[in-house]
Design a protein around this motif. Structure first.
Motif, PDB file in Angstrom:
ATOM      1  N   GLY A  65      27.250  42.586  11.539  1.00 47.47           N
ATOM      2  CA  GLY A  65      26.103  43.473  11.149  1.00 47.47           C
ATOM      3  C   GLY A  65      25.048  42.208  11.237  1.00 47.47           C
ATOM      4  N   ASN A  66      23.717  42.626  10.604  1.00 45.71           N
ATOM      5  CA  ASN A  66      22.442  41.787  10.460  1.00 45.71           C
ATOM      6  C   ASN A  66      22.078  41.851   9.152  1.00 45.71           C
ATOM      7  OD1 ASN A  66      20.849  43.904  10.769  1.00 45.71           O
ATOM      8  ND2 ASN A  66      19.545  43.043  12.427  1.00 45.71           N
ATOM      9  N   ILE A  67      20.681  41.025   9.030  1.00 47.47           N
ATOM     10  CA  ILE A  67      19.985  41.246   7.779  1.00 47.47           C
ATOM     11  C   ILE A  67      18.491  41.404   8.412  1.00 47.47           C
ATOM     12  CG2 ILE A  67      19.048  40.242   5.510  1.00 47.47           C
ATOM     13  CD1 ILE A  67      21.598  38.421   5.996  1.00 47.47           C
ATOM     14  N   PRO A 106       7.823  47.301  14.310  1.00 48.63           N
ATOM     15  CA  PRO A 106       9.305  47.435  14.651  1.00 48.63           C
ATOM     16  C   PRO A 106       9.451  46.023  15.098  1.00 48.63           C
ATOM     17  CG  PRO A 106       8.342  49.509  15.177  1.00 48.63           C
ATOM     18  CD  PRO A 106       7.000  48.622  15.135  1.00 48.63           C
ATOM     19  N   ILE A 107      10.645  45.455  14.572  1.00 45.56           N
ATOM     20  CA  ILE A 107      11.337  44.206  15.282  1.00 45.56           C
ATOM     21  C   ILE A 107      12.040  44.703  16.469  1.00 45.56           C
ATOM     22  CG2 ILE A 107      12.980  42.679  14.975  1.00 45.56           C
ATOM     23  CD1 ILE A 107      12.420  42.520  11.934  1.00 45.56           C
ATOM     24  N   THR A 108      11.947  44.144  17.513  1.00 40.75           N
ATOM     25  CA  THR A 108      12.309  44.407  18.896  1.00 40.75           C
ATOM     26  C   THR A 108      13.500  43.432  19.220  1.00 40.75           C
ATOM     27  OG1 THR A 108      10.685  43.079  20.060  1.00 40.75           O
ATOM     28  CG2 THR A 108      10.317  45.489  19.890  1.00 40.75           C
ATOM     29  N   GLU A 109      13.468  42.038  18.322  1.00 43.07           N
ATOM     30  CA  GLU A 109      14.452  41.186  18.639  1.00 43.07           C
ATOM     31  C   GLU A 109      15.071  40.682  17.180  1.00 43.07           C
ATOM     32  OE1 GLU A 109      15.032  37.932  22.187  1.00 43.07           O
ATOM     33  OE2 GLU A 109      14.047  36.952  20.284  1.00 43.07           O
ATOM     34  N   GLY A 110      16.225  40.806  16.863  1.00 47.50           N
ATOM     35  CA  GLY A 110      16.830  40.314  15.672  1.00 47.50           C
ATOM     36  C   GLY A 110      16.740  38.783  15.533  1.00 47.50           C
ATOM     37  N   GLY A 129      20.685  36.761  23.266  1.00 42.40           N
ATOM     38  CA  GLY A 129      21.821  37.228  23.695  1.00 42.40           C
ATOM     39  C   GLY A 129      22.823  37.755  22.602  1.00 42.40           C
ATOM     40  N   LEU A 130      22.371  37.280  21.440  1.00 42.86           N
ATOM     41  CA  LEU A 130      23.656  37.526  20.113  1.00 42.86           C
ATOM     42  C   LEU A 130      23.087  38.702  19.151  1.00 42.86           C
ATOM     43  CD1 LEU A 130      25.048  35.391  21.324  1.00 42.86           C
ATOM     44  CD2 LEU A 130      25.666  34.688  18.995  1.00 42.86           C
ATOM     45  N   ASN A 131      21.596  38.841  19.139  1.00 43.78           N
ATOM     46  CA  ASN A 131      21.120  39.781  18.248  1.00 43.78           C
ATOM     47  C   ASN A 131      21.338  41.007  18.497  1.00 43.78           C
ATOM     48  OD1 ASN A 131      18.503  41.594  18.903  1.00 43.78           O
ATOM     49  ND2 ASN A 131      18.522  39.759  20.119  1.00 43.78           N
ATOM     50  N   LEU A 132      21.381  41.856  17.155  1.00 40.21           N
ATOM     51  CA  LEU A 132      21.914  43.203  17.315  1.00 40.21           C
ATOM     52  C   LEU A 132      20.735  44.235  17.609  1.00 40.21           C
ATOM     53  CD1 LEU A 132      24.640  43.310  14.555  1.00 40.21           C
ATOM     54  CD2 LEU A 132      25.000  43.192  17.005  1.00 40.21           C
ATOM     55  N   ILE A 133      19.535  43.939  17.324  1.00 41.45           N
ATOM     56  CA  ILE A 133      18.408  44.887  17.349  1.00 41.45           C
ATOM     57  C   ILE A 133      17.801  44.862  18.966  1.00 41.45           C
ATOM     58  CG2 ILE A 133      15.992  45.117  16.741  1.00 41.45           C
ATOM     59  CD1 ILE A 133      16.624  43.934  14.053  1.00 41.45           C
TER      60      ILE A 133
END
Length: 400
Positions: free
Chosen positions: A77-79, A102-106, A136-140
């Protein structure tokens, strides 16, 4: 090559004592899931923190205050904000920035010992360092959740407090889905050949380049962390000892180097690039372990005109210069910057018909001071932002 990496990294890593403009970097600042325990689904910590034997999540929580160690776990998951209570464990992953866009990259992920963990207490937050690892790793970012959620990842990272709990606060390298992101930091000594800073700068031909030579250069810090005229404590500006050239070091974590510190910088594996392709020339995401203080030195500013500085900004970039001119305040109150520290300010230095921008960060110690009127001798650091030349003062005492 893989065999060689395993051999090199099977030994213990050595700890140590950090360019874009991320404002937040200045502060740098559920029900029980299937994992079961408060240690990320694993009762007993395991691993030694090496590439061959990485720590699990439980061991990572027990080994805070360490650096360049390896941790393995599952991305669960993420915060989206700074509150653990807002943790997200299922798509769609989303969030908004401070301006409600809106955030485009977590900027972070949650790591757990089991792929189906849903209890944030059983996870360790991971701050994703800007660059390939974050991308590469973010989920957003669109498509990333489908590829990354529930997948096992190995990280080389720094472990320290963040989000009010045990945390991974910097990520240098990652392996996920058969891909690698970033580069492994080899924590060796500084007994390598020396190269001039000018020769390092010559390696840049307009596009990002990763330096392969195992060498170091010597430079003197000219940025002033106490003056605070920067957007991040990760940014350190250095010049050659003779002030003939300079560069920005964008470190992976906050740096404490002071103006006048003479340092050695190892360059192997570092990325030489312009921020956003139109800003400062920098060594980007350089770990602090690649930098060491070796003494102190005095850099003498070059006495030039504003017109000369503007016309030859690439020559003077990241060096210390002095010009004659008047600072024209951007604010009606005549102060250098916003004394409420809510926004940055860009003033203008004027010398006859020649003008140049002068940036003042909201973090500056002097932003609430009144700009003196009339022509002055102004010393500062030459820079480039959005392809525009700048002369940014370090503190108010350098306007005479």
């Amino acid at each position: 090559m893989r065999k060689l990496v395993w051999m090199l990294l099977a030994v213990s890593m050595v700890g140590f004592t950090s360019c874009d403009s991320d404002d937040d970097d200045w502060i740098d600042d559920g029900g029980q899931g299937s994992g079961g325990s408060d240690e990320g689904g694993v009762v007993t910590p395991s691993g030694s923190g090496t590439y061959a034997d990485p720590w699990n999540v439980a061991a990572a929580k027990e080994n805070q205050g360490t650096d360049y160690k390896f941790v393995k776990g599952f991305i669960v998951g993420n915060i989206p904000g700074g509150d653990l209570e807002d943790a997200q464990f299922a798509p769609p992953f989303s969030g908004t920035d401070v301006d409600d866009n809106p955030i485009t990259e977590g900027t972070n992920i949650l790591l757990a010992a089991s792929a189906d963990e849903k209890n944030v207490a059983n996870c360790i937050p991971v701050k994703l360092t800007y660059g390939d690892v974050r991308t590469g790793l973010n989920l957003i970012t669109e498509g990333n959740a489908e590829k990354n959620l529930g997948k096992e990842v190995i990280l080389q990272c720094k472990l320290d407090k963040g989000f009010g709990t045990q945390c991974i606060t910097a990520t240098y390298y990652a392996e996920l889905n058969g891909e690698t992101f970033g580069s492994i930091v080899e924590t060796g000594g500084f007994d390598v050949p020396e190269i001039s800073l000018a020769d390092v700068l010559d390696m840049f031909t307009g596009t990002a380049v990763t330096i392969t030579e195992d060498k170091k250069f010597v430079a003197v810090v000219i940025s002033d962390k106490d003056g605070g005229n920067s957007t991040s404590l990760k940014n350190v500006i250095v010049a050659s000892p003779d002030n003939s050239c300079g560069i920005t070091l964008r470190c992976t974590t906050d740096a404490s180097f002071a103006a006048g510190d003479k340092i050695e910088v190892k360059v192997k594996g570092q990325s030489l690039e312009r921020y956003n392709n139109n800003g400062a020339l920098q060594l980007n995401n350089i770990p602090l372990v690649m930098i060491q203080k070796v003494g102190t030195a005095t850099v003498t500013p070059k006495q030039i005109t504003v017109a000369d500085l503007v016309a030859n900004i690439n020559q003077y970039e990241s060096t210390l210069v002095t010009v004659s001119g008047e600072i024209v305040a951007a604010r009606e109150d005549g102060k250098y910057g916003d004394s409420t520290k809510k926004s940055h300010t860009t003033n203008t230095i004027k010398d006859g018909d020649a003008t140049i921008e002068s940036f003042v960060s909201k973090y500056s110690a002097f932003c609430g001071e009144t700009i003196p009127t009339g022509e002055r001798e102004i010393t500062g650091i030459a820079g480039i932002n959005n392809n525009k030349p700048q002369l940014n003062i370090r503190n108010a005492s350098e306007v005479k």
